[in-house]
Design a protein around this motif. Structure first.
Motif, PDB file in Angstrom:
ATOM      1  N   VAL A  41       0.874  -1.167   0.000  1.00  0.00           N
ATOM      2  CA  VAL A  41       0.000   0.000   0.000  1.00  0.00           C
ATOM      3  C   VAL A  41       0.913   1.219   0.000  1.00  0.00           C
ATOM      4  O   VAL A  41       1.905   1.258   0.732  1.00  0.00           O
ATOM      5  CB  VAL A  41      -0.912   0.012   1.246  1.00  0.00           C
ATOM      6  CG1 VAL A  41      -1.760   1.274   1.276  1.00  0.00           C
ATOM      7  CG2 VAL A  41      -1.792  -1.221   1.278  1.00  0.00           C
ATOM      8  N   THR A  42       0.593   2.197  -0.845  1.00  0.00           N
ATOM      9  CA  THR A  42       1.415   3.388  -0.994  1.00  0.00           C
ATOM     10  C   THR A  42       0.706   4.612  -0.449  1.00  0.00           C
ATOM     11  O   THR A  42      -0.498   4.786  -0.640  1.00  0.00           O
ATOM     12  CB  THR A  42       1.743   3.617  -2.489  1.00  0.00           C
ATOM     13  OG1 THR A  42       2.441   2.476  -2.982  1.00  0.00           O
ATOM     14  CG2 THR A  42       2.579   4.857  -2.698  1.00  0.00           C
ATOM     15  N   HIS A  47       5.790   3.402   1.149  1.00  0.00           N
ATOM     16  CA  HIS A  47       4.850   2.295   0.991  1.00  0.00           C
ATOM     17  C   HIS A  47       5.198   1.225   2.015  1.00  0.00           C
ATOM     18  O   HIS A  47       6.283   1.218   2.591  1.00  0.00           O
ATOM     19  CB  HIS A  47       4.828   1.739  -0.435  1.00  0.00           C
ATOM     20  CG  HIS A  47       6.151   1.377  -0.991  1.00  0.00           C
ATOM     21  ND1 HIS A  47       7.019   2.295  -1.527  1.00  0.00           N
ATOM     22  CD2 HIS A  47       6.786   0.189  -1.091  1.00  0.00           C
ATOM     23  CE1 HIS A  47       8.110   1.700  -1.936  1.00  0.00           C
ATOM     24  NE2 HIS A  47       7.999   0.408  -1.679  1.00  0.00           N
ATOM     25  N   VAL A  48       4.252   0.355   2.257  1.00  0.00           N
ATOM     26  CA  VAL A  48       4.435  -0.714   3.228  1.00  0.00           C
ATOM     27  C   VAL A  48       4.115  -2.047   2.560  1.00  0.00           C
ATOM     28  O   VAL A  48       3.151  -2.150   1.807  1.00  0.00           O
ATOM     29  CB  VAL A  48       3.566  -0.502   4.493  1.00  0.00           C
ATOM     30  CG1 VAL A  48       2.095  -0.402   4.163  1.00  0.00           C
ATOM     31  CG2 VAL A  48       3.814  -1.588   5.533  1.00  0.00           C
ATOM     32  N   TYR A  49       4.968  -3.022   2.806  1.00  0.00           N
ATOM     33  CA  TYR A  49       4.754  -4.381   2.319  1.00  0.00           C
ATOM     34  C   TYR A  49       4.305  -5.246   3.487  1.00  0.00           C
ATOM     35  O   TYR A  49       4.780  -5.089   4.613  1.00  0.00           O
ATOM     36  CB  TYR A  49       6.044  -4.978   1.753  1.00  0.00           C
ATOM     37  CG  TYR A  49       6.481  -4.395   0.443  1.00  0.00           C
ATOM     38  CD1 TYR A  49       5.889  -4.813  -0.747  1.00  0.00           C
ATOM     39  CD2 TYR A  49       7.486  -3.443   0.381  1.00  0.00           C
ATOM     40  CE1 TYR A  49       6.298  -4.292  -1.962  1.00  0.00           C
ATOM     41  CE2 TYR A  49       7.901  -2.915  -0.836  1.00  0.00           C
ATOM     42  CZ  TYR A  49       7.295  -3.338  -1.993  1.00  0.00           C
ATOM     43  OH  TYR A  49       7.693  -2.827  -3.205  1.00  0.00           O
ATOM     44  N   PHE A  50       3.416  -6.188   3.193  1.00  0.00           N
ATOM     45  CA  PHE A  50       2.970  -7.145   4.195  1.00  0.00           C
ATOM     46  C   PHE A  50       2.499  -8.400   3.481  1.00  0.00           C
ATOM     47  O   PHE A  50       2.387  -8.428   2.255  1.00  0.00           O
ATOM     48  CB  PHE A  50       1.877  -6.556   5.099  1.00  0.00           C
ATOM     49  CG  PHE A  50       0.743  -5.902   4.358  1.00  0.00           C
ATOM     50  CD1 PHE A  50      -0.392  -6.616   4.012  1.00  0.00           C
ATOM     51  CD2 PHE A  50       0.822  -4.560   3.998  1.00  0.00           C
ATOM     52  CE1 PHE A  50      -1.428  -6.013   3.319  1.00  0.00           C
ATOM     53  CE2 PHE A  50      -0.219  -3.948   3.308  1.00  0.00           C
ATOM     54  CZ  PHE A  50      -1.347  -4.676   2.971  1.00  0.00           C
ATOM     55  N   ASN A  51       2.220  -9.445   4.245  1.00  0.00           N
ATOM     56  CA  ASN A  51       1.797 -10.725   3.685  1.00  0.00           C
ATOM     57  C   ASN A  51       0.401 -10.583   3.091  1.00  0.00           C
ATOM     58  O   ASN A  51      -0.537 -10.209   3.786  1.00  0.00           O
ATOM     59  CB  ASN A  51       1.813 -11.802   4.777  1.00  0.00           C
ATOM     60  CG  ASN A  51       1.599 -13.182   4.239  1.00  0.00           C
ATOM     61  OD1 ASN A  51       0.653 -13.449   3.510  1.00  0.00           O
ATOM     62  ND2 ASN A  51       2.475 -14.099   4.614  1.00  0.00           N
ATOM     63  N   PHE A  86       8.354  -1.133   5.805  1.00  0.00           N
ATOM     64  CA  PHE A  86       8.147   0.208   5.256  1.00  0.00           C
ATOM     65  C   PHE A  86       9.382   0.634   4.487  1.00  0.00           C
ATOM     66  O   PHE A  86      10.501   0.538   4.986  1.00  0.00           O
ATOM     67  CB  PHE A  86       7.889   1.210   6.377  1.00  0.00           C
ATOM     68  CG  PHE A  86       6.567   1.037   7.069  1.00  0.00           C
ATOM     69  CD1 PHE A  86       5.469   1.799   6.696  1.00  0.00           C
ATOM     70  CD2 PHE A  86       6.423   0.127   8.102  1.00  0.00           C
ATOM     71  CE1 PHE A  86       4.254   1.645   7.339  1.00  0.00           C
ATOM     72  CE2 PHE A  86       5.217  -0.036   8.751  1.00  0.00           C
ATOM     73  CZ  PHE A  86       4.122   0.725   8.374  1.00  0.00           C
ATOM     74  N   LEU A  87       9.166   1.098   3.253  1.00  0.00           N
ATOM     75  CA  LEU A  87      10.234   1.602   2.391  1.00  0.00           C
ATOM     76  C   LEU A  87       9.784   2.909   1.753  1.00  0.00           C
ATOM     77  O   LEU A  87       8.591   3.235   1.743  1.00  0.00           O
ATOM     78  CB  LEU A  87      10.553   0.600   1.280  1.00  0.00           C
ATOM     79  CG  LEU A  87      11.312  -0.659   1.672  1.00  0.00           C
ATOM     80  CD1 LEU A  87      11.236  -1.686   0.559  1.00  0.00           C
ATOM     81  CD2 LEU A  87      12.753  -0.321   2.001  1.00  0.00           C
ATOM     82  N   ASP A  97      15.218   4.203   0.359  1.00  0.00           N
ATOM     83  CA  ASP A  97      15.230   4.176   1.814  1.00  0.00           C
ATOM     84  C   ASP A  97      13.917   4.705   2.380  1.00  0.00           C
ATOM     85  O   ASP A  97      13.301   5.610   1.803  1.00  0.00           O
ATOM     86  CB  ASP A  97      16.368   5.052   2.353  1.00  0.00           C
ATOM     87  CG  ASP A  97      17.747   4.507   2.024  1.00  0.00           C
ATOM     88  OD1 ASP A  97      17.857   3.315   1.679  1.00  0.00           O
ATOM     89  OD2 ASP A  97      18.711   5.290   2.113  1.00  0.00           O
ATOM     90  N   VAL A  98      13.520   4.146   3.511  1.00  0.00           N
ATOM     91  CA  VAL A  98      12.333   4.636   4.200  1.00  0.00           C
ATOM     92  C   VAL A  98      12.572   6.116   4.534  1.00  0.00           C
ATOM     93  O   VAL A  98      13.678   6.492   4.933  1.00  0.00           O
ATOM     94  CB  VAL A  98      12.041   3.797   5.468  1.00  0.00           C
ATOM     95  CG1 VAL A  98      13.167   3.898   6.481  1.00  0.00           C
ATOM     96  CG2 VAL A  98      10.728   4.174   6.097  1.00  0.00           C
TER      97      VAL A  98
END
Length: 116
Positions: A41-42, A47-51, A86-87, A97-98
Motif C-alpha cells: 500500500v502506498t 509504501h508498506v509491504y505485508f503478507n 516500510f520503504l 530508503d524509508v
C-alpha cells in the motif's frame, strides 16, 4: 538487479523490537521478511509491504504498523497482518530508503530509539 535500501521493519509480535535494517529490497527478500506473497500500500513518499494472505493464514494483526499508518494518513489498520516492511520510493517507483519522517514518527509512537 540488487537494490540495497534502509527499511523500517515492524513485527506483529509486540515483544519483538521495531528496527531499521539495510537489505536487498528484491521481491524474494521481501517475501522472506513477510513470510509469503507480498502486498503493498502506498501513501505519499512511502509504501508498506505485508503478507497478502495474512488474514487467511491467521497471522496476528500488526497493531504498531496499523497505528503508524493511521498516524501517517492511511487508515487501513486492519489490513496488515504479520511483519510490515516500510520503504520509500523514487519518482519512478523504484525502491528507496524509508523516509526519515516515517522513522521519526515510529520512534515517537513506539518510544524506541531508531537510527537510520
Amino acid at each position: 538487479m540488487s537494490t540495497t535500501c534502509t527499511a523500517l521493519i515492524v513485527p506483529a509480535k509486540l515483544t519483538e523490537p521495531v528496527r531499521i535494517e539495510a537489505f536487498d529490497a528484491g521481491l524474494e527478500n521481501l517475501r522472506l521478511l513477510v513470510g509469503g506473497d507480498v502486498e503493498s500500500v502506498t501513501r505519499g513518499d512511502w509504501h508498506v509491504y505485508f503478507n497478502s494472505l495474512g488474514r487467511i493464514a491467521n497471522l496476528p494483526p500488526n497493531l504498531r504498523a496499523g497505528q503508524l499508518m493511521h498516524e501517517s494518513g492511511l487508515d487501513l489498520a486492519d489490513a496488515v497482518r504479520g511483519v510490515a516492511v516500510f520503504l520509500g520510493h523514487t519518482e519512478h517507483g523504484d525502491e528507496a530508503d524509508v523516509p526519515p519522517h516515517l522513522i521519526r514518527r515510529a520512534a515517537g509512537l513506539f518510544d524506541v530509539g531508531l537510527a537510520a
